[in-house]
Scaffold this motif. Structure first.
Motif, PDB file in Angstrom:
ATOM      1  N   ALA A 323       4.925  -7.004   4.772  1.00 24.97           N
ATOM      2  CA  ALA A 323       4.184  -5.621   4.599  1.00 24.97           C
ATOM      3  C   ALA A 323       2.553  -5.673   5.093  1.00 24.97           C
ATOM      4  O   ALA A 323       2.224  -4.733   5.879  1.00 24.97           O
ATOM      5  CB  ALA A 323       4.266  -5.033   3.427  1.00 24.97           C
ATOM      6  N   ALA A 324       2.098  -6.776   4.819  1.00 23.20           N
ATOM      7  CA  ALA A 324       0.461  -6.745   5.357  1.00 23.20           C
ATOM      8  C   ALA A 324       0.664  -7.084   6.674  1.00 23.20           C
ATOM      9  O   ALA A 324      -0.269  -6.214   7.351  1.00 23.20           O
ATOM     10  CB  ALA A 324      -0.111  -7.579   4.596  1.00 23.20           C
ATOM     11  N   TYR A 325       1.577  -7.804   7.481  1.00 25.72           N
ATOM     12  CA  TYR A 325       1.456  -7.790   8.807  1.00 25.72           C
ATOM     13  C   TYR A 325       1.981  -6.531   9.602  1.00 25.72           C
ATOM     14  O   TYR A 325       1.340  -6.286  10.409  1.00 25.72           O
ATOM     15  CB  TYR A 325       2.455  -9.214   9.294  1.00 25.72           C
ATOM     16  CG  TYR A 325       1.634 -10.542   9.278  1.00 25.72           C
ATOM     17  CD1 TYR A 325       0.632 -10.664   8.342  1.00 25.72           C
ATOM     18  CD2 TYR A 325       1.969 -11.423  10.172  1.00 25.72           C
ATOM     19  CE1 TYR A 325       0.173 -12.105   8.183  1.00 25.72           C
ATOM     20  CE2 TYR A 325       1.192 -12.593  10.351  1.00 25.72           C
ATOM     21  CZ  TYR A 325       0.379 -12.980   9.085  1.00 25.72           C
ATOM     22  OH  TYR A 325      -0.286 -14.253   9.497  1.00 25.72           O
ATOM     23  N   GLY A 326       2.824  -5.843   8.946  1.00 31.80           N
ATOM     24  CA  GLY A 326       3.220  -4.476   9.386  1.00 31.80           C
ATOM     25  C   GLY A 326       1.937  -3.802   9.403  1.00 31.80           C
ATOM     26  O   GLY A 326       1.876  -2.928  10.783  1.00 31.80           O
ATOM     27  N   HIS A 327       1.067  -3.619   8.329  1.00 30.02           N
ATOM     28  CA  HIS A 327       0.079  -2.780   8.274  1.00 30.02           C
ATOM     29  C   HIS A 327      -0.834  -3.227   9.344  1.00 30.02           C
ATOM     30  O   HIS A 327      -1.615  -2.432  10.111  1.00 30.02           O
ATOM     31  CB  HIS A 327      -0.670  -2.870   6.913  1.00 30.02           C
ATOM     32  CG  HIS A 327      -1.817  -2.217   6.721  1.00 30.02           C
ATOM     33  ND1 HIS A 327      -2.257  -1.063   6.232  1.00 30.02           N
ATOM     34  CD2 HIS A 327      -3.095  -2.710   7.121  1.00 30.02           C
ATOM     35  CE1 HIS A 327      -3.311  -0.546   6.119  1.00 30.02           C
ATOM     36  NE2 HIS A 327      -3.822  -1.611   6.734  1.00 30.02           N
ATOM     37  N   ALA A 328      -1.136  -4.609   9.557  1.00 28.49           N
ATOM     38  CA  ALA A 328      -2.018  -5.016  10.503  1.00 28.49           C
ATOM     39  C   ALA A 328      -1.671  -4.686  11.855  1.00 28.49           C
ATOM     40  O   ALA A 328      -2.714  -4.352  12.667  1.00 28.49           O
ATOM     41  CB  ALA A 328      -2.286  -6.632  10.319  1.00 28.49           C
ATOM     42  N   MET A 329      -0.290  -4.772  12.258  1.00 33.46           N
ATOM     43  CA  MET A 329      -0.138  -4.456  13.707  1.00 33.46           C
ATOM     44  C   MET A 329      -0.171  -2.813  13.755  1.00 33.46           C
ATOM     45  O   MET A 329      -0.681  -2.653  14.916  1.00 33.46           O
ATOM     46  CB  MET A 329       1.237  -4.708  13.825  1.00 33.46           C
ATOM     47  CG  MET A 329       1.783  -6.309  13.933  1.00 33.46           C
ATOM     48  SD  MET A 329       3.189  -7.018  14.463  1.00 33.46           S
ATOM     49  CE  MET A 329       3.903  -7.111  12.895  1.00 33.46           C
ATOM     50  N   ALA A 330       0.004  -2.033  12.808  1.00 35.99           N
ATOM     51  CA  ALA A 330       0.097  -0.714  13.051  1.00 35.99           C
ATOM     52  C   ALA A 330      -1.508  -0.179  13.133  1.00 35.99           C
ATOM     53  O   ALA A 330      -1.860   0.934  13.791  1.00 35.99           O
ATOM     54  CB  ALA A 330       0.492   0.109  11.863  1.00 35.99           C
ATOM     55  N   ALA A 331      -2.317  -1.100  12.533  1.00 36.13           N
ATOM     56  CA  ALA A 331      -3.933  -0.735  12.449  1.00 36.13           C
ATOM     57  C   ALA A 331      -4.618  -1.383  13.597  1.00 36.13           C
ATOM     58  O   ALA A 331      -5.787  -1.133  13.731  1.00 36.13           O
ATOM     59  CB  ALA A 331      -4.270  -1.134  11.267  1.00 36.13           C
ATOM     60  N   GLY A 332      -3.899  -2.151  14.555  1.00 32.39           N
ATOM     61  CA  GLY A 332      -4.656  -2.645  15.771  1.00 32.39           C
ATOM     62  C   GLY A 332      -5.241  -3.954  15.228  1.00 32.39           C
ATOM     63  O   GLY A 332      -6.149  -4.235  16.098  1.00 32.39           O
ATOM     64  N   TYR A 333      -5.059  -4.709  14.633  1.00 32.05           N
ATOM     65  CA  TYR A 333      -5.721  -5.928  13.846  1.00 32.05           C
ATOM     66  C   TYR A 333      -5.322  -6.933  15.205  1.00 32.05           C
ATOM     67  O   TYR A 333      -4.265  -6.767  15.757  1.00 32.05           O
ATOM     68  CB  TYR A 333      -5.387  -6.401  12.766  1.00 32.05           C
ATOM     69  CG  TYR A 333      -5.966  -5.858  11.399  1.00 32.05           C
ATOM     70  CD1 TYR A 333      -7.056  -6.734  10.632  1.00 32.05           C
ATOM     71  CD2 TYR A 333      -5.722  -4.469  11.269  1.00 32.05           C
ATOM     72  CE1 TYR A 333      -7.663  -6.390   9.919  1.00 32.05           C
ATOM     73  CE2 TYR A 333      -6.251  -4.200  10.041  1.00 32.05           C
ATOM     74  CZ  TYR A 333      -7.496  -4.769   9.349  1.00 32.05           C
ATOM     75  OH  TYR A 333      -7.888  -4.535   8.234  1.00 32.05           O
ATOM     76  N   ARG A 334      -6.377  -7.823  15.559  1.00 24.23           N
ATOM     77  CA  ARG A 334      -6.030  -8.894  16.632  1.00 24.23           C
ATOM     78  C   ARG A 334      -5.586 -10.137  16.076  1.00 24.23           C
ATOM     79  O   ARG A 334      -6.032 -10.532  14.931  1.00 24.23           O
ATOM     80  CB  ARG A 334      -7.488  -8.938  17.349  1.00 24.23           C
ATOM     81  CG  ARG A 334      -8.003  -7.797  17.880  1.00 24.23           C
ATOM     82  CD  ARG A 334      -9.553  -7.743  18.187  1.00 24.23           C
ATOM     83  NE  ARG A 334      -9.831  -8.501  19.259  1.00 24.23           N
ATOM     84  CZ  ARG A 334     -10.515  -9.802  19.310  1.00 24.23           C
ATOM     85  NH1 ARG A 334     -11.031 -10.246  18.049  1.00 24.23           N
ATOM     86  NH2 ARG A 334     -10.495 -10.495  20.353  1.00 24.23           N
TER      87      ARG A 334
END
Length: 352
Positions: A323-334
């Motif tokens: 879930a955290a990685y999904g959030h990060a990808m949706a939010a544009g984390y690098r």
């Protein structure tokens, strides 16, 4: 508990793979992942406010060497990536075109006059080399001849740049010997260290020389068939005493990076006491592992199907990390070595 590598797969857009670090380094984004509740979008410079006075930050002080070398055996070109120095002074390395090598061969490394004898040939491309240069002469040889072994996902068609030599080194770097940087440490600046000190956060270093095996993919679909490459590490008696004292006083142990965490867990007994350590570790941490030493982990975002994504899934919970990685990808984390960070709280609930 799953034994399938595919259960740790995810699709990452190539546009989210960082090829340069944030500037300044502590301006990188940081996703805080509590045990439950919402994820918290922060920046690395916010770290002092996420910790408490008496917590102890434990960072890896290894320094990267230019471990990528090009050798000749007669007319054949052999690519060599140094992995780790062995107790007898020889080097374990990974060799491309290794099938052309046999024990007793001599490799030459132009334009230097340094040579190496092949002492051992392994089935999976590993070799053991004895160089005819030692000490300062060997360090100078690497400086003049070697190149950084940047991860393959950092695009450098013409090879690593001078800026990479600066960027791919942490503020903690003291002891030369790593092939790859302990990348969570790349986020720290003098200003951030000062802010942590002002907040009452303690700091300690240990040494784990990250080896060339960190770049190798898992070749089996069965997790239980994977064997980690050994890496050399040191925790001094003074470092072990400080970490144990901080924890005994109620402080949390905050590992900077998976390398620090792996060495701490290798050196800690079932009662949670960290012992001095000097040697090799090949610890493989995956869901089901029970952590003894580390309470929080600052780390970058890792590759799918990797042992490091398995490690963070063990630490914070497999479903929670998905879930955290999904959030990060949706939010544009690098993502990856030059990318952003996440601050994980240990979840002893396992798969939650």
């Amino acid at each position: 508990m799953t034994d399938l590598v595919s259960d740790f797969d995810f699709d990452l857009p190539a546009t989210l793979i960082a090829d340069h670090p944030a500037r300044p380094r502590d301006s990188a984004r940081m996703l805080e992942v509590p045990v439950d509740g919402p994820f918290l979008d922060r920046h690395v410079r916010d770290l002092p406010g996420c910790l408490r006075a008496g917590d102890i930050l434990v960072a890896n002080d290894t320094a990267v060497i230019p471990a990528q070398l090009s050798a000749m055996r007669g007319a054949a070109r052999i690519g060599i990536t140094l992995d780790r120095i062995l107790p007898d002074g020889t080097w374990h390395a990974l060799a491309r075109n290794s099938r052309r090598l046999k024990v007793g061969d001599t490799l030459t490394f132009a334009p230097s006059h340094v040579t190496a004898e092949v002492m051992v040939c392994e089935d999976a491309g590993g070799v053991v080399l004895r160089f005819d240069a030692q000490g300062e002469a060997f360090d100078q040889f690497l400086h003049d001849t070697g190149h950084l072994a940047l991860p393959p996902y950092i695009a450098r068609p013409d090879g690593p740049t001078e800026q990479d030599r600066k960027d791919y080194s942490t503020i903690f770097a003291q002891h030369r010997g790593a092939v790859a940087a302990p990348t969570a440490g790349l986020h720290f600046t003098p200003a951030l260290l000062s802010a942590l000190e002002a907040a009452g956060v303690l700091r300690q270093t240990l040494t784990l020389h990250v080896g060339a095996g960190t770049f190798l993919p898992m070749r089996s679909e069965q997790i239980s068939e994977h064997r980690m490459h050994a890496e050399r590490g040191t925790i001094t008696p003074h470092a072990a005493q400080r970490i144990n004292a901080a924890r005994a006083a109620g402080g949390r142990v905050v590992a900077v990076g998976t390398t620090s965490l792996r060495l701490l867990e290798s050196a800690t007994d079932p009662d949670g006491v960290v012992h001095p350590f000097h040697g090799e570790t090949s610890i493989f941490i995956r869901p089901g592992y029970r952590f003894r030493a580390v309470d929080m982990l600052l780390t970058n975002f890792h590759l799918p199907r990797s042992t490091l994504f398995m490690l963070v899934s063990a630490f914070a919970g497999q479903a929670r990390m998905r879930a955290a990685y999904g959030h990060a990808m949706a939010a544009g984390y690098r993502f990856y070595s030059y990318g952003d960070a996440c601050l994980l709280h240990r979840n002893d609930g396992g798969a939650a």
